[in-house]
Design a protein around this motif. Sequence first.
Motif, short mmCIF file in Angstrom:
data_model
loop_
_atom_site.label_atom_id
_atom_site.label_comp_id
_atom_site.label_asym_id
_atom_site.label_seq_id
_atom_site.Cartn_x
_atom_site.Cartn_y
_atom_site.Cartn_z
N SER A 190 -4.85 -5.00 -0.71
CA SER A 190 -5.83 -4.89 0.36
C SER A 190 -5.45 -3.69 1.23
CB SER A 190 -5.80 -6.19 1.17
OG SER A 190 -6.87 -6.22 2.05
N PRO A 191 -6.39 -2.76 1.46
CA PRO A 191 -6.02 -1.55 2.21
C PRO A 191 -5.76 -1.83 3.69
CG PRO A 191 -8.38 -1.59 1.80
CD PRO A 191 -7.80 -2.76 1.08
N ASN A 223 0.83 -1.21 0.00
CA ASN A 223 0.00 0.00 0.00
C ASN A 223 0.86 1.26 0.00
OD1 ASN A 223 -2.79 -1.02 0.24
ND2 ASN A 223 -1.98 -2.00 2.09
N GLY A 262 -10.38 -4.49 3.96
CA GLY A 262 -8.97 -4.93 3.97
C GLY A 262 -8.79 -6.35 4.46
N THR A 289 -3.40 2.46 0.91
CA THR A 289 -4.12 1.71 -0.13
C THR A 289 -3.34 1.74 -1.43
OG1 THR A 289 -6.31 1.39 -1.12
CG2 THR A 289 -5.56 3.66 -0.93
#
Length: 455
Positions: free
Chosen positions: A73-74, A48, A141, A66
């Motif tokens: 996946s944040p 991210n 997430g 992100t």
Amino acid sequence: MSSSTKKSFPGGVHPADQKELTADSAIQQIAPPKQVAILLSQHIGAPNHPTVKKRDTVEIGQVIGTTDAFVSSPVHSPVNGTVKDIALRSHPVLGRTEAIVIDTDEENPGIKTPVADRFDASFDENKFTAQQIGDAIKNAGIVGMGGAGFPTRVKVEPDTEPKKHTMLINACECEPYITCDYRVMLEWTYQFIAGIKLAKKISGCKRVCIGVEDNKTEALQVLKEAIEKASPDFELIPLQTKYPQGGEKQLIKAVLDQDVPLGGIPPQIGLLVMNVATCAAIAEAVVLDQPLTHRALTVTGHGINSPGNFYVPIGTPIQEIIDLCGGLKDSAVKVILGGPMMGFAVGDLSTPVTKTCGSILVLSKDEISKAKFERKQTPCIRCGRCLEVCPANINPTKIAHSVKHNMLDLAEQYHMAACIECGCCSYICPANIEITGHIKTGKVLKARQQKKMPK
Ligand code: SF4
Ligand code: SF4
């Protein structure tokens, strides 16, 4: 049915499970720590980028990192607070990676409690569309919380060929010592079942099988009763207690007697494998719109004073959790994130908890065999035990030998890539040869040779 006739897979070993240290310890909530560090790489896929900067105020549940990449996946803040720094921090697997460091607001830290009491047997997944479920999983997430960390939105994606038809729930928790999934099954039963129903709906699977090792008698009983009330079509399947029963391919072999092609993945044969904690997180995300900021984890081993299961903000330094458990005993010699067979030893106790970290294991000198502790290795006696226990049906000695002699192409011909790094070969070897270590090294060297990994 006796244990020996219960479903299982070929190979594997029976290490002492040591689960009695924490099996009866209910999941306890811990207070938010003074500072958290949220690693920007916590999953397989693209790391991210920060969406906050130094001195920003953040709220619990806010996205702080992100990326636009598909396999990603944040990450979210697990506390209210202020961004202290964006800097390198110790990572359990990758060495050091970028992290968002947050000072927790002392007066209003943002306390999150488990949500299991919000779910019961009447949960109806049809109140949500597949699109809503997918979006919620992505935005929250969620990644595979059993260790691999594959982004769940991508995994449950329904539009692949062949279509997924069967979902296997990996409720084995076959690594010795770890009991957090077991406690989730006992304490968050209907939340876990709600997550399975939601994952089934989005993936399009028609059949659900839940594989549980037969050493978890209480979980089997609780699940049996809950499934009868909530979803009688789910199949609860007791499996022989054997390591690594929870390996994806081993679980598929045990439950369905199917083989995943060498080098392949379960979706290629229409299967979806999900972990217990991940299902519980899906229910929380979809129904309550809550991102993955906390997780249940086990703190265990004979080297820690007060073992137990805890509900922990992701980003909490391991040292804080160890302190909370009464600190290390004088006999402690090794701290491992994960289980004794597949976990990673950590030297830096400021390493933060990640989404995939289910256990902090502190081993005492007595728990590591004397020969292993002193690293006493003797030459291979060609006993063939490593070959017998290998669940991947490959020849561990030949691969390790090829790697030692820098013959990586030969190691590949012996199917080095098929090794699941379960550690059974090293565990069984009477000569104390670190066979798995050699194979892991071989994989890293090969990845570097192919420029898939930096030198
Ligand atoms: S178990 Fe150890 S000693 Fe036996 S064949 Fe394998 S490497 Fe050699
Ligand atoms: S070769 Fe790999 S898969 Fe086979 S026993 Fe050793 S670590 Fe496990």
